[in-house]
Design an enzyme around this catalytic site. Structure first.
Site, PDB file in Angstrom:
ATOM      1  N   HIS A 149      82.309  58.161  47.551  1.00 23.33           N
ATOM      2  CA  HIS A 149      83.198  58.703  46.828  1.00 23.33           C
ATOM      3  C   HIS A 149      82.767  59.048  45.016  1.00 23.33           C
ATOM      4  O   HIS A 149      83.894  60.095  44.849  1.00 23.33           O
ATOM      5  CB  HIS A 149      84.697  58.292  46.786  1.00 23.33           C
ATOM      6  N   GLU A 182      84.702  67.565  58.615  1.00 20.76           N
ATOM      7  CA  GLU A 182      84.338  68.443  57.564  1.00 20.76           C
ATOM      8  C   GLU A 182      83.937  69.346  57.618  1.00 20.76           C
ATOM      9  O   GLU A 182      83.578  70.769  57.845  1.00 20.76           O
ATOM     10  CB  GLU A 182      83.623  67.378  56.104  1.00 20.76           C
TER      11      GLU A 182
END
Lengths: 328, 454
Positions: free
Chosen positions: A129, A60
């Site tokens: 998540h 990321e």
């Protein structure tokens, strides 16, 4: 107006902007060959090719860093991160670079970058998540933060985000991807940042719903009207920075009560911030303390029953509203 | 605990002169109370059955309940510091009306029960006597003159909420506050500019001075009967603007004595030459003309301090305060610097007549850049006036009189016509030395009025 799902509206926004401006390109994990983890980028690789639809490794910080560099040199990158939890890996690029570069270089360089990512609980994906972190990005000056709750806003705000010269944190919601709604087909349809939507008018209480909670707030408002004769005004701020505080204050001046509903944590949350702003600007209009309904103050549980009670549903909102009127 | 002396903060019940359950009459001595100054007897101000709350020897602050006088209030013991016990609701209800209210007794029956006083405690009060009310309820109560201590809260935890105040305001038989309660919704912040715009029109209605009939709302107070009179719109405007002037303008006053000998001579000449029906300018007209000339030379006196800036006006428009029935109206002589003395005299007569018969129009009251107020006709020798905001100054003109004046350096005294004027200035735009020069110019013109013909 055609009815679309939220994910289809996002897809339409990306397609239209990529057709309109060849500087627009998208990057992310599994967005090309796999058509996106949530199928938002479905068909775009086929239409625009590998140069403009780039599958990336799981990294990321690198993806966002490439986006920052591309934006600085004149392109308009749209980066997809698989969930908002993963964006923490890119925090350095987002906060120290994307948000800061325009300031550090005296306005000589702009960073017209969009970072898209879903947030939210309800799918048993556990604490790594499932969080809701609009408050984290709202905290950072230099970033715009959008939290669309309808397919129409998903399209209109994403198009606006891509056209904006500022870095935009574009927060989608996993639950909302499958929701349907009317979406304008017009390619020039663009929503305004800093313009709240009044989803329902009412005189008795103002409910401000953030992201998916705008939908929960509307359902709670209907229940309040049918079962408790309370007419709630529901406001969806749509963007948190810039924030349309005028619409909120005006509503509170009318209703004298404000409730903020968010999925995120209570401490340092969007509601905490809004409560401060409301009491600063509408103190003499308040008939009750500004109330908040938030996610539970803990990491999101994996267990389904525990997860379900760890974020707000209509009954909690109804109860919080009634508590501003009387002892419950 | 009644306030029995100005400096008293607490008092000690030395002795009860009546017993629990006694029927007491109004005016009957019920207690000996020791104050900071003396021991005094205290008389009942109501009649009914006596129930002591404080015990002999107890020392209580002013305003605390020492006893109740009612129909059949149960006794509460005196060992709780004089506070009514939580478990005596009937006594509390009774105290609402009949408690030996110290403030009321000390200062006359016109004192409203205050929120801080334990005896006015309601369900909404906490143990410290603070009334629990929401911010909007407090604001509304203040605007509508509702006493929060008398309102029962229906919100969470007994909080007084907006609806409770609205109910109290509409249902309460409180004529004193009716005018307030009748007002539309709370004035909003953004309505203020509009209200300002409306002022000339409001001032215009001054000409029809309809004062409402006084309503007697209370009788037999220590001030006698109380009549409440609603203000006309003009009176409301006057009240607000005068308060605004005094609250916001840092003012100072310059006083000068003006030698009016030449003005007197000029006026008698003008009288001689004027025809039968001609208007002969008065001394006040000369003052207006002198001010107009001086204003032309001193732009800041003909300006306004507004929002951190000076506004200077190209036209010199002098307002002349005229007393009308029940109101104060200031018609304006526009472009007074360009009008002859005779022209000003005719304008002033015409406008004063219109004020008196109620036909003066808003344009005739608007646009003043300076004001002259004259109370000389009432024999007032000097006074100060309140600036008419946003003007920079106002000239207060006293009566012209013959006074003994030393006329030469050997101390010879002669009778001379003199007149005092006071110039009240807004120091934000008109400073001392500038104001002195401006007033000096006015004086010079009045002392040599022929200069005004130039």
């Amino acid at each position: 107006m055609p009815v679309m799902r939220y994910r289809e509206a996002l897809n339409a926004a990306l397609r239209e902007e990529m057709q309109r401006d060849e500087d627009v390109f998208i990057m992310g994990e599994d967005i090309g060959v796999f058509n996106g983890a949530f199928k938002v980028t479905n068909g775009l690789l086929k239409e625009f090719g590998e140069k403009r639809v780039r599958d990336t490794p799981i990294s990321e910080n690198t993806i966002v860093g490439m986006g920052v560099g591309a934006a600085m040199t004149g392109l308009r990158p749209v980066v997809e991160l698989m969930t908002i939890n993963f964006s923490l890996l890119a925090m350095d690029q987002i906060v120290n670079h994307a948000a800061t570069i325009h300031y550090m270089f005296g306005g000589q360089v702009r960073v017209p970058l969009v970072v898209r990512m879903p947030q939210g609980a309800g799918h048993q994906l556990g604490p790594t998540h499932s969080h809701s972190w609009e408050a984290l990005y709202l905290h950072v000056p230099g970033l715009l933060v959008a939290v669309p709750s309808t397919p129409e806003d998903a399209k209109g705000l994403l198009k606006a985000a891509i056209r904006d010269d500022n870095p935009v944190i574009f927060i989608e919601h996993e639950y909302l991807y499958g929701q349907r709604g009317d979406v304008p087909e017009d390619e020039d349809f663009v929503a305004d940042f800093g313009q709240a939507a009044i989803r329902r008018e009412g005189d008795d209480v103002t409910i401000i719903g953030i992201s998916r909670m705008a939908v929960t707030a509307q359902k709670a408002a209907e229940q309040l009207a049918q079962e408790h004769e309370v007419e709630a005004e529901v406001i969806d701020p749509r963007t948190l920075r810039p924030l349309d505080l005028d619409t909120i204050v005006k509503s509170v001046e009318k209703t004298n009560r404000a409730i903020i509903v968010e999925e995120g944590w209570p401490h340092g949350g969007v509601g905490a911030n809004l409560a401060a702003l409301i009491q600063e600007q509408a103190f003499d209009y308040l008939d009750a303390p500004v109330a908040r309904v938030t996610g539970a103050d803990l990491p999101m549980p994996y267990s389904k029953p525990l997860e379900q009670i760890a974020f707000p549903h209509e009954p909690q909102v109804v109860e919080a509203v009634l508590a501003t009127f009387r002892d419950v | 605990m009644p306030r029995l002396s100005d400096s008293m903060e607490e008092g000690t019940i030395l002795k009860w002169l009546v017993s629990e359950g006694d029927e007491v009459k109004k005016g009957q001595e019920i207690a000996e109370i020791e104050t900071d100054k003396a021991t005094m007897t205290y008389e009942a101000d109501e009649e009914g059955v006596f129930h002591p709350v404080a015990g002999e020897g107890d020392t209580l602050s002013i305003g605390e309940v020492i006893a109740t006088i009612g129909e059949d209030a149960p006794a509460t013991s005196g060992d709780n510091g004089g506070k009514p016990k939580e478990d005596a609701p009937e006594a509390e209800a009774d105290e609402e009306d009949r408690a030996v209210d110290a403030e009321a007794a000390g200062e006359g029956g016109d004192a409203q029960p205050k929120a801080e006083q334990p005896e006015s405690k309601t369900a909404s009060g906490d143990e410290n006597g603070r009334v629990k009310a929401s911010p909007v309820a407090r604001r509304l109560a203040k605007e509508q003159g509702v006493d929060l201590a008398s309102v029962e809260g229906t919100g969470p935890g007994g909080r007084i909420v907006k609806a409770d105040v609205e109910k109290a305001a509409s249902g309460e038989a409180k004529p004193a506050t009716k005018a307030e309660a009748k007002k539309d919704d709370a004035p909003k912040r953004e309505e203020r500019p509009a209200e300002r715009e409306a002022e000339p029109a409001a001032a215009a209605s001054a000409s029809s001075p309809g004062t409402s009939d006084p309503k007697v709302t209370e009788t037999g107070t220590t001030k006698g009967d109380v009549s409440v009179v609603d203000l006309t719109r003009t009176q409301q405007v006057v009240a607000r603007r005068m308060a605004e002037a005094k609250a916001t303008i840092p003012e100072f006053t310059l006083v000068a004595e003006i030698d009016m000998e030449n003005a007197v001579a000029l006026r008698s000449k003008l009288k001689e030459v004027a025809g039968e029906d001609a208007v002969v300018p008065s001394f006040n007209d000369m003052v207006v003309k002198a001010c107009a000339f001086a204003l032309r030379d001193h732009p800041r006196a003909n300006g306004s301090y507004k929002d951190g800036k000076f506004e200077l006006y190209s036209r010199v428009n002098v307002g002349v305060a005229v007393a009308a029935q029940n109101a104060l109206v200031v018609p304006v002589i526009h472009d007074a610097d360009q009008k002859s003395l005779g022209h000003i005299a005719r304008d002033v007569r015409k406008l004063a007549a219109r004020v008196r018969d109620g036909t003066v129009s808003p344009p005739e009251l608007a646009g003043g850049t300076f004001t002259v107020s004259n109370l000389g006709m009432f024999g007032i020798t000097s006074f100060t006036a309140v600036i008419n905001p946003p003007q920079a100054a106002i000239l207060a003109v006293g009566a012209m009189q013959q006074r003994p004046v030393i006329v030469d350096d050997r101390g010879k005294v002669e009778a001379r016509h003199r007149m005092n004027v006071s110039l009240v200035c807004d120091h934000r735009i008109l400073y001392g030395a500038d104001a002195a020069e401006f007033l000096g110019r006015i004086r010079a013109l009045l002392e040599e009025p022929l200069a005004m013909a130039l």
